[in-house]
Design an enzyme around this catalytic site. Sequence first.
Site, short mmCIF file in Angstrom:
data_model
loop_
_atom_site.label_atom_id
_atom_site.label_comp_id
_atom_site.label_asym_id
_atom_site.label_seq_id
_atom_site.Cartn_x
_atom_site.Cartn_y
_atom_site.Cartn_z
N GLY A 233 3.48 -1.35 -8.29
CA GLY A 233 4.36 -1.98 -9.27
C GLY A 233 4.76 -3.39 -8.87
O GLY A 233 4.79 -4.31 -9.70
N ARG B 50 -9.71 14.22 5.95
CA ARG B 50 -8.51 15.05 5.91
C ARG B 50 -8.76 16.46 5.37
O ARG B 50 -8.15 17.42 5.83
CB ARG B 50 -7.44 14.35 5.06
CG ARG B 50 -6.90 13.11 5.72
CD ARG B 50 -6.00 12.32 4.81
NE ARG B 50 -5.43 11.20 5.54
CZ ARG B 50 -4.62 10.30 4.98
NH1 ARG B 50 -4.31 10.39 3.69
NH2 ARG B 50 -4.12 9.30 5.71
N SER C 160 -5.16 4.31 0.60
CA SER C 160 -4.13 4.42 -0.44
C SER C 160 -3.33 3.14 -0.59
O SER C 160 -3.10 2.65 -1.71
CB SER C 160 -3.19 5.59 -0.16
OG SER C 160 -2.50 5.41 1.05
#
Length: 613
Positions: free
Chosen positions: A58, A319, A429
């Site tokens: 954002g 992961r 990420s």
Amino acid sequence: MSEQFTRREFLQSACITMGALAVSTSGVDRAFASSSLPINTSGIPSCDVLIIGSGAAGLRAAVAARKKDPSLNVIVVSKVMPTRSATTMAEGGINGVIDFSEGDSFALHAYDTVKGGDFLVDQDTAMKFAEHAGEAIHELDYIGMPFSRDKNGKVDKRYAGGASKIRCNFSADKTGHILTHTCLDDALKNGVKFLMDHQLLDIGVDNGRCEGVVLRDIRTGTIAPVRAKSVVLATGGYTRVFWNRTSTPYIATGDGVASAMRAGVAFKDPEMLQFHPTGVCHGGVLITEAARGEGGILLNNQGERFMKNYAKKMELAPRDIVSRSIETEIREGRAFGEGMEAYVLLDVTHLGKEKIMRNLPQIRHIGLLFENMDLVEKPIAIRPTAHYSMGGIDVMGLESMSTAIPGLFAAGEAACVSIHGANRLGGNSLCDAVVTGKIAGTNAASFASSAGFGSGTHLHDLTLKWMSRFKEVANGKGEVNEMYAIREELGAINWDNMGVFRTESRLVALEDKHNELQARYDALRIPNTNPVFNTAFTEYVELGNILLASRAARMGAEARKESRGSHYREDYIKRDDANFLKHSMVTMDSNGKLHLGWKDVVVTQFKIEERKY
């Protein structure tokens, strides 16, 4: 501005009220006059670019929009302070190739990403992402992010799971926290304004295009429309579907995904939820992958470094593989404890206190806080925890981050442009957030520069619906503990039936349980009738969103009769490229019924092959 920038100074200098956005009046406002809720009567709040979510995605979207067209009014809406976003909880680092001296390349980063995602990644997207990733690291360095430095003064980096080269750039083990503050500082410098303590309720669509959103002021209870020429959803993920065991904050309730579904946008790959191998035993707070990247090892109750039995890369396998290995050790009796308290050990003591205090200070603090264990002196108890949502709002492509609805964009974990496929690599990420955030903000500004406002008709109807819903739900009756009971039960049944291991019978049984909880949710009533700081109603809305996300994820998980990445079906243990090399697409009709479709994975330069580590 003082050297120590406080919350008070932030609220005074960078935050606005809904009233500050009002630019016009119309008959729409008069329709709200009969409501007993607080309303804004000065006009319909409006802005050019409205960004929902104040994490890294954002914040980068807001700065990009401002730079694209400084004349635009750009507003960031957030439920919490930007420094309390999920981004701050990312620890290990941010991937991006900025050093080519040891044979690394954008193509290698893209390939590792595709392979890590078990080939469910759109390959054209992965290649473009890798190229943007390198640029993003340089840009963050340029705007002042205090990266850790190597002996030559360059940005320091470490291995991350599933990577063939060292490209995970870091700031100790607080990379997400430091990145958030860097991006917030840049947003303030560029004049971005914030609408704090506001909750997204729904998205208005008029004649096929986005016309704005309906927001609720958590402090006052005001429910009001905000017209916007373009909207960016940067609301984060939905891993709170596993309420009792996740590393993400309480705000990760899939608000953007749920709102987009109700507006008619597909939910892409909802079943692809990542389980991080190393959450603390009690509750799931994260012990970063950086611990294994620095050389940490996993031990069972026999003192065995058991990852040697599962992958050549051992602790640095992706992961999903490490998580399943840990859960297998637990299942087969080689762990400590029992039930949800079962665990294995993560040992970093051999790294020495100096290295731990320099590169891993935060997880030492977490160990002391949550487990009363000092990982400088002894191994820490860990178990997999729900961590990340690979699935999200379907966007048209990385070049635009636009949805099928003109004027509506998505970025970060809320979006699915299929960078991560069936399993995200550690370090990708934060890079996803800053890369897609910048692209979404730039394109949202371009759209707003040439677009007008929608009519506001659908926003009017949605606003009245939510006002009515508040009156109906917050009616002074019912028992608020029932809502929390539903939430706890939802987290538990999702973990038991849709967690690390999945089967047909469990997923079919889960549908019945979801239907039961949905019926109980629909009948909920809240004792508190006061709209001011009615936190029970805030949590009621969030619970509805994670229920919807849970139902969509279960539908995708049952239909995908294969094992791929984080989605592991014990009754279909093989990957099935012939039938499932495609994205699941869940949509919702006007009656609230969910429908499942499929979309082919884009395959370009990388051969589909067996995934080995």
